[in-house]
Design an enzyme around this catalytic site. Structure first.
Site, PDB file in Angstrom:
ATOM      1  N   SER A 126       8.387  41.416 -62.505  1.00 17.91           N
ATOM      2  CA  SER A 126       8.894  39.578 -62.363  1.00 17.91           C
ATOM      3  C   SER A 126       8.571  40.706 -60.669  1.00 17.91           C
ATOM      4  CB  SER A 126      10.410  40.036 -62.151  1.00 17.91           C
ATOM      5  OG  SER A 126      10.842  38.919 -61.949  1.00 17.91           O
ATOM      6  N   VAL A 132       5.294  38.276 -65.192  1.00 16.32           N
ATOM      7  CA  VAL A 132       4.675  38.403 -66.375  1.00 16.32           C
ATOM      8  C   VAL A 132       5.296  38.801 -67.799  1.00 16.32           C
ATOM      9  CG1 VAL A 132       2.742  40.020 -67.857  1.00 16.32           C
ATOM     10  CG2 VAL A 132       2.904  39.471 -64.902  1.00 16.32           C
ATOM     11  N   LYS A 146       0.865  36.079 -66.695  1.00 11.84           N
ATOM     12  CA  LYS A 146       0.309  36.133 -65.360  1.00 11.84           C
ATOM     13  C   LYS A 146       1.275  34.828 -64.641  1.00 11.84           C
ATOM     14  CE  LYS A 146       0.365  37.996 -60.664  1.00 11.84           C
ATOM     15  NZ  LYS A 146       0.034  38.721 -60.251  1.00 11.84           N
ATOM     16  N   ASP A 281      -5.056  47.106 -53.603  1.00 14.42           N
ATOM     17  CA  ASP A 281      -3.450  46.890 -54.138  1.00 14.42           C
ATOM     18  C   ASP A 281      -2.967  47.942 -54.593  1.00 14.42           C
ATOM     19  OD1 ASP A 281      -1.010  46.027 -53.325  1.00 14.42           O
ATOM     20  OD2 ASP A 281      -0.582  44.133 -54.794  1.00 14.42           O
TER      21      ASP A 281
END
Length: 510
Positions: A126, A132, A146, A281
């Site tokens: 989360s 998810v 997701k 990321d």
């Protein structure tokens, strides 16, 4: 509602002493003394970076995410603030499963159990934007679902409006505020958030990265199941692995950690220089390791892209930097158009040498690529360079890769691992290899153009002849007009002379 939220922001800022950052910028100190009298009970033992991080955590997930993005702007922030903000963790309690089921039913038009063979009601992850759940498709395929947080668009729009107001005020009341470009930073953050709110965009990013690494021995990217995807829902292959930060678990499954760290560097440079499309990321929560030693990439909301100019700039700078060729580094910035063409190369070269030369007191394996890039940005800013957003993302990713690599293998020599890749890439961009590649790329279009070439040449020549004839006709017409004008002017002159003679005769001869 907005007034209450603004009140909370002001209250939290005062509680953690964020106002001190503005007051400390007042050289006279008068405002700070008055403020200290008003808030005489406040004392702060923690550094300002820690207080800023804790304040953002208190304000909620959107502000945490803002702090994470802000930590990447090391070209703007002091190092102590950037380092502390980089520690922010996007941990948010999951939203109720009933809301997730309702959203899925609205999207699919039927109950979840009629869509999936099995749907796990308990979320496995989360974050601020989504959570998810694991599930199975009707054919038994294991997937991860997701789901965007219900109502998150409204929450984000609300907080972004407040951030924009705060940014405007910061520029007005803080002398350093304008240099930090708060409104531009908020606009950049808004773009990233809006991208993350469209899970179809994330699914497309995932699909592209998977295609780039098809049959790779280094990295696995999950497959997207498009028939079950929408703007608020993304369904992809479920991946099995160990989170990369769990070093002991990796050792227990027999993973070669030094090899894993080198593979991470190769994956990064492959994404950057081969594809110009990279996962931006790559923190430990988004990277797992398969039992066969391959990386598993997750969460594709933020991706970076580089064009050929960007890639040439990076490769040239890295190679020139480690060869201490500061003149080439300076030229690379000017040739890329990122500093004004009027910049004196010798002055720029001297500034780069002053900043970078002390780095070479360290062994090459201890030199940080990310910090090197940051130093180049900071120096170039003095020469009116506007830092490119894609390079800021790249610098953030590079710092993450370095941190992960050295966590896996403290002896990792990033330069030794990357140099052959960079040199090979540069060789492929120049000389006969590049010529052959360009011929292969352009050949399909030539195949379509060559049969038409005689006709195109004939048309060009015909059009050229027609244009030449038309131009000649226009010239002749102009000449005729000039001749007519000449005769007309001559006639007018003769007539005027005759009239003058007649008038003279009348006056003097009569």
């Amino acid at each position: 509602m907005r007034l209450l939220r603004l009140t909370k922001i002001v209250s939290v800022s005062l509680r953690f002493g964020l106002d001190r950052m503005i007051l400390d910028a007042d050289a006279s100190g008068r405002l700070a003394r008055v403020w200290n009298v008003v808030f005489f009970w406040r004392t702060y033992d923690e550094p300002r970076g820690v207080r800023l991080r804790r304040a953002l955590e208190s304000l909620g997930p959107i502000f945490v995410k803002f702090g994470q993005m802000l930590s990447t702007r090391r070209d703007l922030l002091p190092p102590d603030l950037a380092d502390e903000l980089a520690m922010l963790q996007d941990r948010v309690p999951p939203f109720p499963t009933e809301q997730a089921l309702a959203l899925l039913q609205t999207m699919y038009g039927k109950p979840v159990d009629d869509v999936f063979g099995n749907f796990n009601r308990t979320p496995v992850a989360s974050a601020s934007v989504a959570q998810v759940h694991f599930a199975e498709l009707p054919d038994g395929t294991e997937v991860a679902v997701k789901i965007l947080r219900p109502g998150i668009e409204h929450v984000i729009a609300h907080d972004l409006a407040l951030l924009e107001v705060a940014a405007m005020l910061l520029e007005k009341v803080w002398p350093e505020g304008r240099r930090l470009k708060p409104r531009e930073v908020v606009a950049e953050f808004t773009k990233y958030l809006n991208d993350e709110l469209d899970l179809m965009r994330e699914a497309a990013n995932c699909s592209q990265l998977r295609r780039n690494f098809k049959d790779s021995s280094l990295m696995i990217v999950p497959e997207v199941h498009w028939d079950w995807c929408g703007r608020n829902v993304m369904v992809m292959e479920r991946m099995h692995g160990v989170q990369i930060s769990q070093i002991e678990a990796l050792k227990a499954q027999g993973t070669d950690l030094p090899a894993l760290s080198r593979a991470g560097v190769e994956i990064f440079f492959t994404q950057v220089f081969r594809d110009g499309f990279f996962h931006a990321d790559m923190h430990p929560g988004n990277i797992f390791v398969h039992s066969d030693g391959r990386y598993i990439a997750l969460d594709f909301g933020i991706m970076g892209t580089l064009n050929e100019v960007d890639k040439n700039y990076l490769a040239t700078n890295f190679l020139a930097f480690f060869q201490r060729d500061y003149h080439r580094v300076a030229l690379a910035h000017i040739e890329a158009g990122w500093v004004p063409a009027k910049t004196r190369v010798d002055e720029f070269e001297a500034a780069i040498r002053t900043v970078c030369e002390p780095i070479f007191d360290k062994p090459l394996k201890d030199i940080s690529f990310g910090k090197t890039l940051l130093r180049l940005f900071q120096t170039a800013r003095r020469f009116e360079m506007e830092v490119q957003p894609q390079l800021v993302l790249l610098q953030k990713t590079l710092l993450n890769i370095e941190g992960l690599g050295r966590q896996l293998d403290p002896e990792l020599d990033l330069w030794k691992t990357a140099k052959p890749f960079l040199e090979r890439w540069m060789n492929e961009q120049m000389g006969w290899r590049a010529l052959i590649r360009e011929i292969k790329t352009e050949a399909p279009s030539w195949a379509g153009t060559l049969p038409q070439l005689p006709r195109l040449i004939h048309n060009t020549l015909t059009e050229g002849s027609k244009q030449q004839a038309a131009q000649q006709a226009r010239m002749e017409q102009l000449a005729r007009q000039q001749r007519r004008q000449g005769w007309l002017l001559s006639a007018i002159g003769v007539l005027a002379a005759a009239l003058v003679a007649l008038e003279a005769y009348r006056i003097f001869g009569g």
